[in-house]
Every structure is written in C-alpha cells, then in structure tokens.
Design a protein around this motif. Structure first.
Motif, PDB file in Angstrom:
ATOM      1  N   GLU A   2       6.375   6.381 -11.788  1.00  0.00           N
ATOM      2  CA  GLU A   2       7.016   5.855 -10.846  1.00  0.00           C
ATOM      3  C   GLU A   2       8.036   5.167 -11.390  1.00  0.00           C
ATOM      4  OE1 GLU A   2       5.748   4.128  -7.410  1.00  0.00           O
ATOM      5  OE2 GLU A   2       4.021   5.441  -6.980  1.00  0.00           O
ATOM      6  N   THR A   9       3.424   1.160 -12.664  1.00  0.00           N
ATOM      7  CA  THR A   9       2.083   1.640 -12.283  1.00  0.00           C
ATOM      8  C   THR A   9       0.984   1.924 -13.285  1.00  0.00           C
ATOM      9  OG1 THR A   9       3.004   2.280 -10.215  1.00  0.00           O
ATOM     10  CG2 THR A   9       0.987   2.640 -10.541  1.00  0.00           C
ATOM     11  N   LEU A  11      -2.779   2.964 -13.587  1.00  0.00           N
ATOM     12  CA  LEU A  11      -4.162   3.427 -12.735  1.00  0.00           C
ATOM     13  C   LEU A  11      -5.329   2.673 -13.434  1.00  0.00           C
ATOM     14  CD1 LEU A  11      -3.199   7.225 -12.163  1.00  0.00           C
ATOM     15  CD2 LEU A  11      -2.702   4.829 -10.796  1.00  0.00           C
ATOM     16  N   GLY A  51      -2.425   0.726  -4.984  1.00  0.00           N
ATOM     17  CA  GLY A  51      -2.334   2.029  -5.710  1.00  0.00           C
ATOM     18  C   GLY A  51      -2.367   3.189  -4.958  1.00  0.00           C
ATOM     19  N   THR A  52      -2.999   4.089  -5.752  1.00  0.00           N
ATOM     20  CA  THR A  52      -3.546   5.513  -5.226  1.00  0.00           C
ATOM     21  C   THR A  52      -5.139   5.501  -4.570  1.00  0.00           C
ATOM     22  OG1 THR A  52      -4.414   6.215  -7.546  1.00  0.00           O
ATOM     23  CG2 THR A  52      -2.282   6.922  -6.878  1.00  0.00           C
ATOM     24  N   ASP A  81       0.065  -1.440  -0.459  1.00  0.00           N
ATOM     25  CA  ASP A  81       0.799  -1.166  -1.508  1.00  0.00           C
ATOM     26  C   ASP A  81       2.290  -1.093  -1.331  1.00  0.00           C
ATOM     27  OD1 ASP A  81      -0.228  -0.718  -4.895  1.00  0.00           O
ATOM     28  OD2 ASP A  81       1.796  -0.132  -4.419  1.00  0.00           O
ATOM     29  N   SER A  83       4.274   0.671  -3.267  1.00  0.00           N
ATOM     30  CA  SER A  83       4.768   1.994  -3.487  1.00  0.00           C
ATOM     31  C   SER A  83       4.398   3.002  -2.373  1.00  0.00           C
ATOM     32  CB  SER A  83       4.086   2.469  -4.980  1.00  0.00           C
ATOM     33  OG  SER A  83       4.378   3.832  -5.193  1.00  0.00           O
ATOM     34  N   ALA A  86       2.292   5.932  -3.820  1.00  0.00           N
ATOM     35  CA  ALA A  86       0.870   5.569  -4.037  1.00  0.00           C
ATOM     36  C   ALA A  86       0.003   5.604  -2.776  1.00  0.00           C
ATOM     37  CB  ALA A  86       0.868   4.355  -4.889  1.00  0.00           C
ATOM     38  N   PHE A  89      -0.453   9.334  -1.872  1.00  0.00           N
ATOM     39  CA  PHE A  89      -1.812   9.646  -2.765  1.00  0.00           C
ATOM     40  C   PHE A  89      -3.207   9.127  -2.308  1.00  0.00           C
ATOM     41  CE2 PHE A  89       1.302  10.445  -6.387  1.00  0.00           C
ATOM     42  CZ  PHE A  89       1.518  11.574  -5.897  1.00  0.00           C
ATOM     43  N   SER A 105       2.097   1.014   3.537  1.00  0.00           N
ATOM     44  CA  SER A 105       3.146   0.613   2.622  1.00  0.00           C
ATOM     45  C   SER A 105       3.988  -0.712   2.924  1.00  0.00           C
ATOM     46  CB  SER A 105       4.297   1.727   2.346  1.00  0.00           C
ATOM     47  OG  SER A 105       4.930   1.296   1.369  1.00  0.00           O
TER      48      SER A 105
END
Length: 213
Positions: A2, A9, A11, A51-52, A81, A83, A86, A89, A105
């Motif tokens: 990203e 980011t 994970l 995140g994801t 998040d 992002s 993310a 996802f 978001s």
C-alpha cells in the motif's frame, strides 16, 4: 504494501491472531456473548484498526463455533480502517462466507464520529494498532474522544504535543467496550514497561470511573 496510499501496512500473523482471540473470548462472559447481534440494543465485536479483517474474521468464526447464529454475527461485526483497499479486502473475506457485515473506511479511527457513535457497544475488540513514539499529534478532535485528563497524563494536553498512537488506541478501545467487555490489543514492550504506564491507566480509570482488570 500500500505504498500508493502512503501507509505502512503490516498484516498480523495468524499465529498471533488466533491465541489473542481465543484468550479474549475465554475471558468474555457467556451473558455478553449471547447478546452479540445487530439490533440497536445488541452488542458488537470487531477491530478499530481492522486492516484486511484477520481479527474480525477469526472472531466471527470462533463465535459461530460457540453457537452464535450467522445472522447475529453479520449484524454484530464491525471493522474500521483508514485504508479503503484494506476494508474492501476485509469485506471480500466475509463475502466469500456469504456474510455482508458493516465495515467502514474512516480517515482516523481515533476521532471518527462513526466510531464514537458505537461507544459502550462492544462486547469484545481485538486489534493491532499503529505504533511509534511521537507519531500522533494532539488535536481538538482527539480531545473530544479521549478524556483531557488522560491526554494530560501522557503529556498531550496542548497543540504540538505528540504521543504513541498505540497508547491512544488503548484508551479509545477501552471506551468502546460495554461493562465487562474484553479488549485484546498488541502493544509495544516499551510502552507497557514505561515507568508511568500504570499511573496513566489509573488516570483513565479516575476520568471514566471505570475499573480495568
């Protein structure tokens, strides 16, 4: 990844996510678990730095194994998040399971009204927040979401002051929990072992008239 959005980011490995979620749900009372759902009086679960969606996904899967219906899991899951990629996802991870939870978001989970509106609604939260000494600056918006007394206790009472965002996210997440709710959070060793950490937690308890166990 990203780099295009200017974000770093990382994970969280499943080897960390799994045990954290299991410990949180073991500490959570069955009464709160049974009230998780999507109604206005029901409790929620999720991640404010989602995140994801690894933490939320593992929470959802574990709650289903505990007997919570998929409808209530779909209605009770929340993820925030900054992002947008993310968050997309994270949505996909749930769509593949036939679930369409409410993931959002936001520009900043520490100050977002979307997050603030859910204060006192979460039975459990699991998260790995951003961290770094002096990486977050004081703002009027922050002072509206975290008690000023707490901000002052960490030297963040005025414009120009800075703090580790991980510490701020600790207070932000605690504020979102229902009475008896459980937070699982990744924090830097340097923050936890700081000489003033215990006093900072006491300042939070006094400001919110709560007790952290």
């Amino acid at each position: 990844w990203e780099s295009g959005e200017g974000l770093g980011t990382f994970l969280t490995p499943e080897e960390i996510v799994g045990p954290m979620v299991e410990m949180a749900l073991t500490a959570l009372s069955s009464t709160l678990v049974e009230r998780i759902g999507g109604g206005t009086t029901d409790f929620l679960f999720g991640d404010t730095c989602g995140g994801t969606g690894r933490f939320v996904y593992y929470l959802a899967r574990s709650l289903e194994q505990m007997g919570i219906s998929r409808d209530r899991i779909e209605g009770g899951a929340r993820l925030f998040d900054q992002s947008s990629m993310a968050v997309d996802f994270a949505r996909l991870n749930f769509y593949f399971e036939g679930l369409k939870p409410s993931f959002t978001s936001v520009s900043d989970s520490l100050t977002s009204p979307d997050v603030t509106d859910l204060k006192g609604r979460f039975a459990t939260l699991a998260t790995n927040p951003p961290f770094g000494i002096g990486k977050y600056r004081w703002s009027k918006h922050l002072a509206c979401t975290i008690p000023p007394e707490v901000l002052k206790s960490i030297g963040m009472g005025n414009e120009g002051n800075t703090a580790d965002p991980a510490l701020l996210f600790l207070f932000r997440n605690l504020d979102l929990l229902v009475d008896g709710g459980v937070l699982a959070i990744v924090l830097p060793d340097g923050l936890l072992h700081a000489t003033d950490f215990v006093q900072t937690m006491r300042s939070y308890e006094q400001a919110t008239q709560s007790c952290i166990e």
